[in-house]
Design an enzyme around this catalytic site. Structure first.
Site, PDB file in Angstrom:
ATOM      1  CG  ASP A 135     107.353  24.232  67.382  1.00 47.57           C
ATOM      2  OD1 ASP A 135     108.333  23.843  68.050  1.00 47.57           O
ATOM      3  OD2 ASP A 135     107.357  25.289  66.721  1.00 47.57           O
ATOM      4  CG  PHE A 193     107.818  32.315  68.000  1.00 48.72           C
ATOM      5  CD1 PHE A 193     108.001  33.475  67.265  1.00 48.72           C
ATOM      6  CD2 PHE A 193     108.916  31.515  68.262  1.00 48.72           C
ATOM      7  CE1 PHE A 193     109.262  33.834  66.796  1.00 48.72           C
ATOM      8  CE2 PHE A 193     110.183  31.867  67.803  1.00 48.72           C
ATOM      9  CZ  PHE A 193     110.360  33.026  67.072  1.00 48.72           C
ATOM     10  CE  LYS A 204     114.056  28.225  70.798  1.00 47.16           C
ATOM     11  NZ  LYS A 204     115.023  29.124  70.141  1.00 47.16           N
TER      12      LYS A 204
END
Length: 407
Positions: free
Chosen positions: A229, A144, A258
């Site tokens: 990531d 993801f 984030k």
């Protein structure tokens, strides 16, 4: 009641006027402080999701709020058409934190992933010498990285992928955790291996011990970039600054997001050395808001918190407490438990309840979590949570499973 007071009316407004790209729990939040949030009816809830790790430092951390307020009074946006004081200092500080020579700031995590893909491809053509239009990248199943058109082109999540073709070419799927599968898919056109050190959306899936080190060694030997990531796994969530740190691995490129925005605004970036990020030239990539002074000021404050090491240590300690409390539930309602720092994936026995049902049951008892992939829920409370908060998570989940098994 007014719109502000009536929770059901606010839910109806959202469902009427906002596209249905999420399936929220039936709760309307109004305030947040630390690890706790309050809904429009005045009920308090322990936040066990932390904005998918965007709120690692909790709701309204005073240092981050102070940095945001101070910058709001000075300068919020210039665009990169001009230099700004905060952008310069943020780039310096984030480069030091990552140990890299350069950073390229963006806004959302998906933008940062797209940036990394572009950088890797251009590096492949200009540095590695891959023939034009042939650059390939190895990616992992169960990944993801976002939901933009290019990213869903190599997603294995059919919900995110179906209906958005034609897909962007150039990606080769390999089994996550299998070095042999990655090796088989690398050839002279391969520019990078892109992976999550821990697959967050997949349910906090932790690869086998040594996997990241092996990928690092293979990428170095085969002349391809290793791109990590760390949008969800980075910035203290796993008990280290980066999840790669657990194996003493340094990728060629970090993708960050984030928590880099402190839960205040979207801030993302890629970080790499000059021989990689140096391929980007004026006009070849950009963002109106990327690196804006407001975002940079908050990002600098986030880096300052991380430099103390306090949050990394706290996540490790609280994570051990969480695992010790939940481990006895494996075989007693849980099929599997995966924990790394203050981040856990719980696979619930599907014969007992679904992940959605667990999330609703937790909400009814004052805890907010979110399901993924059927019977799995993820726990990622803000790192500012207390021991008492962690114990509450354990006791609540234990109680719910005991009741369901007995019923």
């Amino acid at each position: 009641m007014t719109d502000r007071d009536d929770a059901q009316h606010l839910i109806t407004l959202t469902e009427t006027y906002a596209a249905h790209n999420y399936h929220p729990l039936p709760i309307v939040l109004r305030e947040g402080h630390g690890a706790w949030v309050t809904d429009v009816d005045g009920r308090r809830f322990l936040d066990c999701l932390a904005g998918y790790s965007a709120l690692n430092f909790g709701h309204g951390h005073p240092d981050l709020v102070a940095a945001a307020h101070a910058q709001l009074d000075r300068l919020t946006l210039t665009s990169r058409a001009f230099y700004s004081e905060e952008m310069a200092l943020f780039a310096r500080d984030l480069a030091r934190l990552t140990g890299k020579e350069m950073v390229l700031p963006m806004n959302s995590g998906a933008e940062a992933v797209e940036t990394a893909i572009k950088v890797a491809r251009r590096w492949g053509y200009e540095v590695k010498g891959v023939p034009a239009h042939q650059a390939s990248m190895v990616v992992m199943d169960g990944n993801f990285h976002g939901r933009t058109t290019t990213i869903v082109s190599f997603s294995t999540d059919e919900v995110a992928r179906v209906g958005y073709s034609p897909y962007t070419p150039g990606f080769r799927l390999a089994k996550y955790g299998s070095l042999a599968a990655i090796d088989e898919r690398i050839d002279d056109t391969t520019v990078a291996v892109l992976l999550e050190p821990i697959q967050g959306e997949g349910g906090v899936v932790i690869p086998p011990d040594g996997f990241l080190r092996e990928v690092r060694e293979m990428c170095s030997a085969r002349g391809v970039l290793m791109i990590a990531d760390e949008i969800q796994s980075g910035l203290a969530r796993t008990g280290r600054t980066f999840a790669c740190d657990h194996e003493d691995v340094v990728p060629d490129m970090y993708i960050l997001g984030k928590a880099l925005g402190g839960g205040i605004l979207p801030v993302s970036a890629v970080a790499a050395d000059r021989d990689v990020l140096g391929v980007i030239t004026p006009g070849s990539h950009g963002s109106t808001f990327g690196g804006n002074p407001f975002a940079a000021a908050v990002g600098r404050a986030v880096v300052a918190l991380l430099e103390t090491g306090d949050f990394q240590d706290r996540a490790a300690r609280l994570g051990r407490r969480l695992e010790e409390g939940l481990r006895p539930l494996v075989g007693a309602g849980l099929v599997e438990l995966r924990v790394r720092g203050l981040w856990a994936g719980l696979d619930i026995d599907p014969g007992i309840m679904t992940g959605r049902e667990m999330s609703v049951a937790m909400m009814e008892r004052g805890l907010l979590a979110k399901d993924t992939h059927g019977s799995t829920i993820r726990l990622a409370p803000p790192i500012v949570a207390s021991k008492k908060d962690i114990d509450l998570i354990v006791s609540t989940i234990t109680e719910i499973l005991r009741e369901r098994r007995a019923g």
